[in-house]
Design a protein around this motif. Sequence first.
Motif, PDB file in Angstrom:
ATOM      1  N   THR A   1      28.926  43.753  30.961  1.00 47.95           N
ATOM      2  CA  THR A   1      29.512  44.139  32.236  1.00 47.95           C
ATOM      3  C   THR A   1      31.002  43.862  32.233  1.00 47.95           C
ATOM      4  OG1 THR A   1      29.373  43.770  34.626  1.00 47.95           O
ATOM      5  CG2 THR A   1      29.103  41.864  33.242  1.00 47.95           C
ATOM      6  N   ARG A   2      31.706  44.535  33.104  1.00 49.13           N
ATOM      7  CA  ARG A   2      33.103  44.181  33.338  1.00 49.13           C
ATOM      8  C   ARG A   2      33.150  42.974  34.265  1.00 49.13           C
ATOM      9  NH1 ARG A   2      36.854  47.702  31.697  1.00 49.13           N
ATOM     10  NH2 ARG A   2      36.079  49.684  30.868  1.00 49.13           N
ATOM     11  N   VAL A   3      34.078  42.080  34.026  1.00 45.78           N
ATOM     12  CA  VAL A   3      34.234  40.898  34.869  1.00 45.78           C
ATOM     13  C   VAL A   3      35.664  40.863  35.386  1.00 45.78           C
ATOM     14  CG1 VAL A   3      34.178  38.389  34.982  1.00 45.78           C
ATOM     15  CG2 VAL A   3      32.448  39.606  33.642  1.00 45.78           C
ATOM     16  N   LEU A   4      35.791  40.881  36.684  1.00 42.07           N
ATOM     17  CA  LEU A   4      37.089  40.818  37.353  1.00 42.07           C
ATOM     18  C   LEU A   4      37.289  39.404  37.886  1.00 42.07           C
ATOM     19  CD1 LEU A   4      39.616  41.949  38.824  1.00 42.07           C
ATOM     20  CD2 LEU A   4      38.067  42.678  40.667  1.00 42.07           C
ATOM     21  N   VAL A   5      38.355  38.760  37.453  1.00 43.65           N
ATOM     22  CA  VAL A   5      38.651  37.397  37.895  1.00 43.65           C
ATOM     23  C   VAL A   5      39.902  37.435  38.766  1.00 43.65           C
ATOM     24  CG1 VAL A   5      38.942  35.002  37.189  1.00 43.65           C
ATOM     25  CG2 VAL A   5      37.817  36.615  35.640  1.00 43.65           C
ATOM     26  N   PRO A   6      39.760  37.359  40.087  1.00 40.72           N
ATOM     27  CA  PRO A   6      40.943  37.385  40.946  1.00 40.72           C
ATOM     28  C   PRO A   6      41.726  36.084  40.873  1.00 40.72           C
ATOM     29  CG  PRO A   6      38.962  37.074  42.260  1.00 40.72           C
ATOM     30  CD  PRO A   6      38.506  37.297  40.853  1.00 40.72           C
ATOM     31  N   GLU A   7      43.021  36.199  40.927  1.00 43.60           N
ATOM     32  CA  GLU A   7      43.908  35.026  40.947  1.00 43.60           C
ATOM     33  C   GLU A   7      44.044  34.577  42.394  1.00 43.60           C
ATOM     34  OE1 GLU A   7      45.092  32.326  39.192  1.00 43.60           O
ATOM     35  OE2 GLU A   7      45.969  33.768  37.795  1.00 43.60           O
TER      36      GLU A   7
ATOM     37  N   ALA B   1      42.948  32.639  36.863  1.00 41.94           N
ATOM     38  CA  ALA B   1      42.200  33.758  36.281  1.00 41.94           C
ATOM     39  C   ALA B   1      42.338  33.747  34.764  1.00 41.94           C
ATOM     40  CB  ALA B   1      42.704  35.070  36.867  1.00 41.94           C
ATOM     41  N   TYR B   2      43.554  33.623  34.260  1.00 41.17           N
ATOM     42  CA  TYR B   2      43.769  33.643  32.820  1.00 41.17           C
ATOM     43  C   TYR B   2      43.148  32.421  32.154  1.00 41.17           C
ATOM     44  CZ  TYR B   2      46.041  34.226  28.303  1.00 41.17           C
ATOM     45  OH  TYR B   2      46.284  34.387  26.955  1.00 41.17           O
TER      46      TYR B   2
END
Length: 385
Positions: A193-199, A177-178
């Motif tokens: 937009t908000r972007v959520l990146v799951p690990e 994610a990072y």
Amino acid sequence: MVEPLPRTPEGVELRHLRAFVAVAEELNFGRAAQRLYLTQPALSRTIRSLEKLVGCDLFHRNTRSVGLTPAGTALLDRTRDVLAGLDSALTAARAAGGALSARMDRLWSPVEETFNGDLTPMRSAFELMHAQFPIPEGVLLEPVNAGGVPGIQLARPEDSETVAVYAHGGGFMMGSAYGYRGMAGAVADAGHTRVLVPEYRLAPEHPFPAARDDVCTAYRWLLDCGRPPESIALVGDSTGAMLILSALLHARECGLPMPRATVLLCPAVDFYAPADDPPADAEQHMRFQTAYLAGRPVSDPEANPMCADLTGLPPTLVQSGEFDGLGRNTDALVERLRAADVAVRHDSYPVDGHAFQIYWSFHPEAAEAIGQVGDFLQKPAPVTP
């Protein structure tokens, strides 16, 4: 003063202009024909065709000499400028294209050099490559726990209406994610937009369905937090696009509502059977596949969306590179989506490189592609056939 034509006469081609300049400079049809590797009758027909299109004679001709008419003189210098400008533009395009490809190769080569070796150096090289991509100015990063799945969220302070769950690529075995903060930040910036990146968990330590379940958990968490499905989109690149499709199909089977849109960037959405024509780096890609499937058949519709029923999926944007060897099944995916009555738009870019969108910070086509992603996330309804 010469009155300009309202527009270039239709039918005038580069061959006409190059033939005209050759005859004007040689003032001899025979020598001009040799210069252009044409027969003299063919050259004469081309000049007559140009004169007919322009609407006046460009040359005085007799049995002993060829000379320019006033109209031909007026056309010559301007035509030289046009041809010189075109040659310069093509040279610049080739140089830029070569420079861009070389820069992409320099970034990717250290990763490719670790293929078929130990897993730790391969993962490290992939992270180091992505660390060179910037986060757009003004986009903020914060950690997030999405229903037990760690990850990061990127957004400008004022962006909150739409949120995209982003599944990164990396062959199911690489990426974080990072590490994908630059790419996710670019999507956040373009789409406001908000972007959520799951690990999500990686193979081989965590084979299917671990990664799919983590992506689906992040989506369910957004719904549980009160986010309406029409404010959520799912985005993925390369094998992350496969995870997005698998998560959507799993969510559908679990009775969850579909999000407003899906974006698949250079989707690597098929597995390779032994009889298939292998892609470049076939050994490494089979390694990715074997680690992810952990004994499941390649035809398992839970793991392979190309073998699944795709009905009921949300409006989908598919982007691909024309010269992407790993995108060989993109057209087939688009056809399967259309056959399932999914509203799908497919944009193809003249780019050589898989998941080329990650190079958005310096590659014009990649930047254009990310811009189109942003537009689609805001307005996913209009879909081209």
